[in-house]
Design an enzyme around this catalytic site. Sequence first.
Site, PDB file in Angstrom:
ATOM      1  N   LYS A  71       0.853  -1.191   0.000  1.00  6.07           N
ATOM      2  CA  LYS A  71       0.000   0.000   0.000  1.00  6.07           C
ATOM      3  C   LYS A  71       0.884   1.235   0.000  1.00  6.07           C
ATOM      4  O   LYS A  71       1.817   1.354   0.784  1.00  6.07           O
ATOM      5  CB  LYS A  71      -0.923   0.012   1.217  1.00  6.07           C
ATOM      6  CG  LYS A  71      -1.939   1.157   1.180  1.00  6.07           C
ATOM      7  CD  LYS A  71      -2.993   1.020   2.277  1.00  6.07           C
ATOM      8  CE  LYS A  71      -2.424   1.335   3.656  1.00  6.07           C
ATOM      9  NZ  LYS A  71      -3.457   1.312   4.702  1.00  6.07           N
ATOM     10  N   GLN A 143     -14.145   6.913   9.504  1.00  8.65           N
ATOM     11  CA  GLN A 143     -13.800   5.673  10.185  1.00  8.65           C
ATOM     12  C   GLN A 143     -14.923   5.172  11.082  1.00  8.65           C
ATOM     13  O   GLN A 143     -15.029   3.974  11.352  1.00  8.65           O
ATOM     14  CB  GLN A 143     -12.529   5.880  11.032  1.00  8.65           C
ATOM     15  CG  GLN A 143     -11.264   6.056  10.237  1.00  8.65           C
ATOM     16  CD  GLN A 143     -10.739   4.743   9.665  1.00  8.65           C
ATOM     17  OE1 GLN A 143     -11.330   3.686   9.820  1.00  8.65           O
ATOM     18  NE2 GLN A 143      -9.593   4.823   8.997  1.00  8.65           N
ATOM     19  N   ASP A 164     -19.286  13.863  18.677  1.00  6.77           N
ATOM     20  CA  ASP A 164     -18.375  14.627  17.831  1.00  6.77           C
ATOM     21  C   ASP A 164     -18.725  16.104  17.976  1.00  6.77           C
ATOM     22  O   ASP A 164     -19.910  16.446  18.106  1.00  6.77           O
ATOM     23  CB  ASP A 164     -18.500  14.190  16.366  1.00  6.77           C
ATOM     24  CG  ASP A 164     -17.338  14.666  15.504  1.00  6.77           C
ATOM     25  OD1 ASP A 164     -17.151  15.898  15.382  1.00  6.77           O
ATOM     26  OD2 ASP A 164     -16.625  13.818  14.945  1.00  6.77           O
ATOM     27  N   ALA A 224      -5.082   7.094  17.106  1.00  9.90           N
ATOM     28  CA  ALA A 224      -3.665   7.468  17.130  1.00  9.90           C
ATOM     29  C   ALA A 224      -2.892   6.707  16.055  1.00  9.90           C
ATOM     30  O   ALA A 224      -2.840   5.479  16.077  1.00  9.90           O
ATOM     31  CB  ALA A 224      -3.065   7.185  18.506  1.00  9.90           C
ATOM     32  N   ASP A 225      -2.309   7.455  15.123  1.00  9.76           N
ATOM     33  CA  ASP A 225      -1.508   6.840  14.067  1.00  9.76           C
ATOM     34  C   ASP A 225      -0.220   7.611  13.820  1.00  9.76           C
ATOM     35  O   ASP A 225       0.440   7.419  12.804  1.00  9.76           O
ATOM     36  CB  ASP A 225      -2.312   6.736  12.777  1.00  9.76           C
ATOM     37  CG  ASP A 225      -2.750   8.100  12.242  1.00  9.76           C
ATOM     38  OD1 ASP A 225      -2.499   9.112  12.928  1.00  9.76           O
ATOM     39  OD2 ASP A 225      -3.343   8.148  11.147  1.00  9.76           O
ATOM     40  N   LYS A 229      -0.092  11.644  19.204  1.00 10.12           N
ATOM     41  CA  LYS A 229      -1.539  11.483  19.297  1.00 10.12           C
ATOM     42  C   LYS A 229      -1.891  10.639  20.525  1.00 10.12           C
ATOM     43  O   LYS A 229      -1.185   9.683  20.853  1.00 10.12           O
ATOM     44  CB  LYS A 229      -2.098  10.857  18.020  1.00 10.12           C
ATOM     45  CG  LYS A 229      -2.010  11.772  16.805  1.00 10.12           C
ATOM     46  CD  LYS A 229      -2.727  11.182  15.608  1.00 10.12           C
ATOM     47  CE  LYS A 229      -2.699  12.130  14.413  1.00 10.12           C
ATOM     48  NZ  LYS A 229      -3.415  11.587  13.240  1.00 10.12           N
ATOM     49  N   SER A 296      -4.684  -0.062  18.381  1.00 12.82           N
ATOM     50  CA  SER A 296      -4.500  -0.464  16.987  1.00 12.82           C
ATOM     51  C   SER A 296      -3.812   0.632  16.188  1.00 12.82           C
ATOM     52  O   SER A 296      -4.283   1.766  16.144  1.00 12.82           O
ATOM     53  CB  SER A 296      -5.866  -0.767  16.363  1.00 12.82           C
ATOM     54  OG  SER A 296      -5.759  -0.966  14.975  1.00 12.82           O
TER      55      SER A 296
END
Length: 336
Positions: A71, A143, A164, A224-225, A229, A296
């Site tokens: 990817k 997401q 949100d 968190a990526d 974060k 994750s």
Amino acid sequence: MQTLLLNGDDVHENANMGDLVPAIEEAFAAFERGDAQMPPKSYIDLPQYNGDFRSMPAYMDAGDWDAAGIKWVNVHPDNDDRFDLPTVMGTMVYSSPETAFPLAVMDGTELTMKRTGAAAAVATDHLAVEDATSLGIVGAGVQSYTQLEAISTVRDIREVVVSDLDEERVARFLDAFEDEFDVRAGSVEEAAACDVLSTVTPVESPIVPREAVGEHTHINAMGADAEGKHELADEVLLDSKLVIDDHEQTTHSGEINVPYGAGTLTDEDIYGAIGEIVVGEKAGRTAEDGITVFDSTGLAIQDVAAAHVVYEHADENDNGYEFDLLGLAGRGRNER
């Protein structure tokens, strides 16, 4: 031989969660057994364009099938304002492990959303209480949709609370699911009190306080990526049965990266990896467990597993556009 071109709609149509969730579970198992290859994610930084590229190659062997691919994904924060383009775009190249023939080129953005939801479902299946019926979601972006779609395949979700700051996002989410679930807008605290909670925000200051989390809530920390974060209060992580997808990635850019870097949270606070639970080396939820957390970051093996599902169904359903990428037409080459 023809390569199959699959756009976002094709990926969406052929990434059925009933097939995708088991495939992602098999990817976690293959990774744990050592039947997968997943080199570290590589970056190309482009400060002159305020962006970057990331490449994520992987191979996995599930026994009955294997899959390989890469990817290629970007993050360009200025795209929306300057070029009317998405901030994040991904392209997946799915190849035959036996011959290396490029079987498909597909939209990696939709693929990522689908496999991320499926990963949360795998963790929920192993770590949430069996009779979970309520799901809280913090963050109503793209997401959030696949979180509900996937998790509802492993638990009998009836009530959904979405939180949100963007009321329009919440309204769109409610419109999408009001015919299927008892779905309503609520506060972060109301969402955190549900049987299952998924957090899908990009925040760098925790927004889920310890006192709001239910006594037996399972949390999928998906937002968190990147380094810095952090969605959950440190006390939530320290008081939980903490499960990760990959140690290197989670300590660098997952939910635990900030407290881990500060020494507030250590390896002793990590119960184990989701793969260890999937293969039976460690127990999932037990009667003694309270809060559980799945951190994750997303693994490349999930992408190739998801691409396998999408390609097989697209081929069966005659979806997508076939083209002679390598110019092999008329040369008598056979692939499958």
